[in-house]
Design a protein around this motif. Structure first.
Motif, PDB file in Angstrom:
ATOM      1  N   VAL A 122      40.568  29.661  43.566  1.00 25.27           N
ATOM      2  CA  VAL A 122      39.187  29.422  43.984  1.00 25.27           C
ATOM      3  C   VAL A 122      38.947  30.187  45.280  1.00 25.27           C
ATOM      4  CG1 VAL A 122      37.466  27.712  44.635  1.00 25.27           C
ATOM      5  CG2 VAL A 122      39.191  27.145  42.914  1.00 25.27           C
ATOM      6  N   LEU A 123      37.873  30.940  45.342  1.00 25.34           N
ATOM      7  CA  LEU A 123      37.474  31.644  46.557  1.00 25.34           C
ATOM      8  C   LEU A 123      36.289  30.909  47.167  1.00 25.34           C
ATOM      9  CD1 LEU A 123      37.828  34.000  48.479  1.00 25.34           C
ATOM     10  CD2 LEU A 123      36.249  35.317  47.050  1.00 25.34           C
ATOM     11  N   TYR A 124      36.518  30.316  48.326  1.00 27.34           N
ATOM     12  CA  TYR A 124      35.472  29.565  49.037  1.00 27.34           C
ATOM     13  C   TYR A 124      34.918  30.467  50.130  1.00 27.34           C
ATOM     14  CZ  TYR A 124      33.124  25.493  51.085  1.00 27.34           C
ATOM     15  OH  TYR A 124      32.189  24.606  51.548  1.00 27.34           O
ATOM     16  N   VAL A 125      33.679  30.908  49.972  1.00 28.55           N
ATOM     17  CA  VAL A 125      33.024  31.794  50.928  1.00 28.55           C
ATOM     18  C   VAL A 125      32.127  30.949  51.821  1.00 28.55           C
ATOM     19  CG1 VAL A 125      31.546  33.803  51.224  1.00 28.55           C
ATOM     20  CG2 VAL A 125      33.076  33.662  49.245  1.00 28.55           C
ATOM     21  N   SER A 126      32.402  30.964  53.114  1.00 32.10           N
ATOM     22  CA  SER A 126      31.624  30.178  54.064  1.00 32.10           C
ATOM     23  C   SER A 126      30.896  31.105  55.016  1.00 32.10           C
ATOM     24  CB  SER A 126      32.533  29.226  54.858  1.00 32.10           C
ATOM     25  OG  SER A 126      31.783  28.523  55.840  1.00 32.10           O
ATOM     26  N   GLY A 127      29.582  30.950  55.075  1.00 30.05           N
ATOM     27  CA  GLY A 127      28.787  31.705  56.024  1.00 30.05           C
ATOM     28  C   GLY A 127      28.273  30.867  57.161  1.00 30.05           C
ATOM     29  N   GLU A 128      28.639  29.578  57.193  1.00 34.38           N
ATOM     30  CA  GLU A 128      28.129  28.664  58.215  1.00 34.38           C
ATOM     31  C   GLU A 128      29.225  28.124  59.125  1.00 34.38           C
ATOM     32  OE1 GLU A 128      26.175  25.615  56.046  1.00 34.38           O
ATOM     33  OE2 GLU A 128      24.405  26.831  55.586  1.00 34.38           O
ATOM     34  N   GLU A 129      30.439  28.003  58.611  1.00 33.51           N
ATOM     35  CA  GLU A 129      31.529  27.402  59.379  1.00 33.51           C
ATOM     36  C   GLU A 129      32.672  28.392  59.531  1.00 33.51           C
ATOM     37  OE1 GLU A 129      31.911  22.856  58.425  1.00 33.51           O
ATOM     38  OE2 GLU A 129      31.604  23.916  56.546  1.00 33.51           O
ATOM     39  N   SER A 130      33.465  28.179  60.550  1.00 32.78           N
ATOM     40  CA  SER A 130      34.652  28.993  60.759  1.00 32.78           C
ATOM     41  C   SER A 130      35.800  28.466  59.907  1.00 32.78           C
ATOM     42  CB  SER A 130      35.043  28.985  62.237  1.00 32.78           C
ATOM     43  OG  SER A 130      35.418  27.679  62.643  1.00 32.78           O
ATOM     44  N   GLU A 166      32.427  34.980  55.533  1.00 30.98           N
ATOM     45  CA  GLU A 166      31.744  36.265  55.375  1.00 30.98           C
ATOM     46  C   GLU A 166      30.305  36.011  54.957  1.00 30.98           C
ATOM     47  OE1 GLU A 166      30.934  39.571  55.988  1.00 30.98           O
ATOM     48  OE2 GLU A 166      33.126  39.672  55.792  1.00 30.98           O
ATOM     49  N   THR A 167      29.398  36.898  55.415  1.00 29.08           N
ATOM     50  CA  THR A 167      27.987  36.796  55.052  1.00 29.08           C
ATOM     51  C   THR A 167      27.474  38.041  54.335  1.00 29.08           C
ATOM     52  OG1 THR A 167      27.319  37.602  57.234  1.00 29.08           O
ATOM     53  CG2 THR A 167      27.460  35.203  56.938  1.00 29.08           C
ATOM     54  N   SER A 168      28.225  39.126  54.360  1.00 29.20           N
ATOM     55  CA  SER A 168      27.811  40.347  53.681  1.00 29.20           C
ATOM     56  C   SER A 168      28.161  40.261  52.202  1.00 29.20           C
ATOM     57  CB  SER A 168      28.486  41.568  54.308  1.00 29.20           C
ATOM     58  OG  SER A 168      28.220  42.737  53.564  1.00 29.20           O
ATOM     59  N   LEU A 169      27.173  40.437  51.343  1.00 21.51           N
ATOM     60  CA  LEU A 169      27.405  40.318  49.911  1.00 21.51           C
ATOM     61  C   LEU A 169      28.338  41.408  49.412  1.00 21.51           C
ATOM     62  CD1 LEU A 169      26.626  38.721  47.358  1.00 21.51           C
ATOM     63  CD2 LEU A 169      24.750  40.340  47.033  1.00 21.51           C
ATOM     64  N   THR A 191      22.626  32.126  53.930  1.00 18.34           N
ATOM     65  CA  THR A 191      23.312  32.884  54.983  1.00 18.34           C
ATOM     66  C   THR A 191      23.729  34.269  54.530  1.00 18.34           C
ATOM     67  OG1 THR A 191      25.475  31.978  54.359  1.00 18.34           O
ATOM     68  CG2 THR A 191      24.182  30.739  55.981  1.00 18.34           C
ATOM     69  N   LEU A 192      23.611  34.581  53.250  1.00 20.47           N
ATOM     70  CA  LEU A 192      24.063  35.873  52.748  1.00 20.47           C
ATOM     71  C   LEU A 192      23.032  36.964  53.011  1.00 20.47           C
ATOM     72  CD1 LEU A 192      25.733  35.079  49.304  1.00 20.47           C
ATOM     73  CD2 LEU A 192      26.699  35.003  51.596  1.00 20.47           C
ATOM     74  N   THR A 193      23.522  38.182  53.177  1.00 20.93           N
ATOM     75  CA  THR A 193      22.675  39.356  53.345  1.00 20.93           C
ATOM     76  C   THR A 193      23.219  40.484  52.478  1.00 20.93           C
ATOM     77  OG1 THR A 193      23.953  40.127  55.253  1.00 20.93           O
ATOM     78  CG2 THR A 193      22.010  38.762  55.707  1.00 20.93           C
ATOM     79  N   THR A 200      15.919  39.352  57.429  1.00 16.15           N
ATOM     80  CA  THR A 200      16.895  38.471  58.055  1.00 16.15           C
ATOM     81  C   THR A 200      17.511  37.551  57.014  1.00 16.15           C
ATOM     82  OG1 THR A 200      15.152  36.859  58.551  1.00 16.15           O
ATOM     83  CG2 THR A 200      15.633  38.520  60.228  1.00 16.15           C
ATOM     84  N   PRO A 201      18.699  36.979  57.283  1.00 11.81           N
ATOM     85  CA  PRO A 201      19.296  36.028  56.339  1.00 11.81           C
ATOM     86  C   PRO A 201      18.386  34.833  56.085  1.00 11.81           C
ATOM     87  CG  PRO A 201      20.897  36.727  57.970  1.00 11.81           C
ATOM     88  CD  PRO A 201      19.586  37.281  58.420  1.00 11.81           C
ATOM     89  N   GLY A 202      18.246  34.461  54.838  1.00 17.13           N
ATOM     90  CA  GLY A 202      17.388  33.349  54.472  1.00 17.13           C
ATOM     91  C   GLY A 202      15.972  33.735  54.109  1.00 17.13           C
ATOM     92  N   SER A 203      15.609  35.006  54.296  1.00 18.48           N
ATOM     93  CA  SER A 203      14.263  35.442  53.929  1.00 18.48           C
ATOM     94  C   SER A 203      14.127  35.493  52.411  1.00 18.48           C
ATOM     95  CB  SER A 203      13.960  36.803  54.545  1.00 18.48           C
ATOM     96  OG  SER A 203      14.863  37.786  54.054  1.00 18.48           O
TER      97      SER A 203
END
Length: 471
Positions: A122-130, A166-169, A191-193, A200-203
């Motif tokens: 499982v790959l858990y991608v988090s853009g909000e938490e460290s 990570e936030t970059s798609l 949070t992804l871009t 901006t992220p979320g637009s």
């Protein structure tokens, strides 16, 4: 290469326009159009394949009778409530969106679910938490999942979950290629871009482009993707409405943060029923599925407590018993108050009008407060009878006997209308030890009650039900 172009998109419904307009022609909202730039795509991708032939062989139209189907092997999520909400498990190649208020437990639910999957990659991608924040929560959850682990090494010995912040798609797809996971979790989609769209992220443009890319990835490689989404101040999922149309399943996680119970509702499901409801109990060590919510929603009280009535309700396809609590008192400031928690206030006013017009109890100069115990929001019309019974019980300060429950919809003329799935409601009341249940008389036509241990009392009108309860 095609040129970049500027388009305007409505943030409410996703309607596109080549120029800015004040009022959206689709949803009618004002000042919702936002500008963003769409990057040009190579000319070969616009309907041409590598050989310069329009379309492709696999996309040619075929008769519907010639389409081959097969049962999709679903992924067991090791969670009875979540499996039922997904229609029996997670379908490979599906895109699932889980939304809810901040702090309601969305990330906790998804993280504890993927930790239960064992050695599945499982790959858990988090853009909000460290990564360290996720590790602290994962430690707390794993101690409940595997309480028999002797040390940290054995605690994480059989876990295939990998975390990346990570936030970059584009970078996320690189990690997916390297890891080759069986499940991808994105926390959160807002949070992804992507470099293909400005903003901006979320637009609106970023959310739509990222969701469409993740959908294409899920369908192409047959790997399920779980998205965690935010909601706006109106309670709807943040981002364009197109986001809900893109995904296969939309689950809404809701509940009062002052209560321990959380409700998972299915808003959209292409692989199962939307008439499902999952209930969780929020604890310090995570969320615990509640298999029998009736025992938790009913409080133990002494006989003679006024203003309390028990109703057999159905949310989705699951029956459970809930307490309806009411308090009626004289209006202290002249203008009577009407307050409702967990129940529609307009329907409460309608039931109070029925109680005054059809039964004769004057409540126009009294305050009425109604509460559904447990912090739940119930929309089942079958609890109308318990609402009226609780209000009258508080008004006359006379308690309803213990062991009595009810189910029935109240009409404007004071009649008790039949409700659906009466067998499930009666079986739930009997399982919890109730001895008597008030039901609409029309529901008993053709109903075999000879083998039941609970007494069914048929009622036709509100005054008849009140006489049964209060004599």
């Amino acid at each position: 290469m095609a040129k970049d172009k500027t388009v305007y998109v409505c943030s409410r419904c996703g309607q596109e326009s080549p120029k800015w307009v004040g009022k959206c022609p689709s949803c009618g909202e004002w000042n919702t159009f936002q500008e963003f730039v769409v990057r040009g795509a190579p000319a070969t991708s616009a309907g041409l394949n590598g050989n310069g032939v329009a379309g492709s062989e696999r996309m040619r139209p075929v008769p519907v009778g010639d389409i081959q189907t097969a049962d999709l092997p679903r992924m067991d999520m090791s969670d009875s409530e979540l499996n039922r909400m997904l229609g029996g498990g997670l379908v490979p190649g599906s895109l699932v969106l889980i939304g809810g208020e901040p702090g309601i437990g969305k990330s906790t639910l998804v993280l504890q679910t993927v930790l239960k999957l064992g050695r599945r990659r499982v790959l858990y991608v988090s853009g909000e938490e460290s990564a360290s924040q996720l590790k602290l929560r994962a430690d707390r959850l794993m101690h409940r999942i595997r309480p028999d682990a002797a040390d940290a090494a054995s605690l994480w010995a059989e876990t295939g979950c990998m975390v990346v912040c990570e936030t970059s798609l584009e970078d996320i797809f690189v990690h997916v290629k390297n890891v080759a996971p069986e499940l991808v979790v994105v926390d959160s989609i807002q949070t992804l871009t992507t470099s293909a769209v400005d903003g901006t992220p979320g637009s609106v443009g970023q959310v739509r482009a990222c969701a469409a890319s993740l959908l294409k990835f899920a369908k192409a490689v047959n790997v399920p993707v779980i998205l965690i989404g935010h909601i706006n101040k109106d309670g709807a999922l943040a981002g364009p409405k197109l986001l809900e149309h893109i995904v296969d399943t939309v689950l809404q996680f809701e509940g009062d943060q002052h209560y321990m119970y959380r409700v998972l509702r299915s808003i959209k499901n292409r692989f199962g029923s939307t008439a499902e409801l999952g209930i969780y109990e929020m604890r310090q060590d995570g969320l615990r599925p509640v298999n029998n919510p009736s025992e938790l929603l009913l409080t133990e009280h002494d006989e003679g407590l006024s203003g309390v009535a028990v109703s057999s309700a159905i949310e989705g396809v699951r029956p459970f018993l809930i307490e309806t609590q009411a308090l009626v008192s004289s209006a202290a400031y002249g203008v009577p108050q009407r307050s409702s928690t967990g129940f529609d206030l307009r329907r409460l006013n309608m039931l109070l009008a029925v109680l005054e017009k059809r039964v004769g109890f004057k409540l126009a100069q009294k305050d009425v407060f109604l509460n559904i115990a447990g912090g739940l929001k119930v929309s089942d019309p079958a609890i109308d009878l318990s609402v009226i019974a609780a209000v009258l019980s508080s008004n006359v300060d006379t308690g309803i006997e213990t062991g009595v429950c009810m189910a029935g919809e109240v009409g404007l003329s004071g009649e008790i209308r039949p409700v659906n799935r009466i067998e499930q409601r009666v079986a739930e009341a009997q399982k919890l030890g109730f001895r008597q249940m008030l039901v609409p008389s029309h529901n008993l036509q053709g109903f075999n009650a000879s083998k039941l241990k609970i007494e069914l009392v048929p009622v036709r009108k509100v005054e008849e039900a009140l006489r049964r309860l209060f004599g």
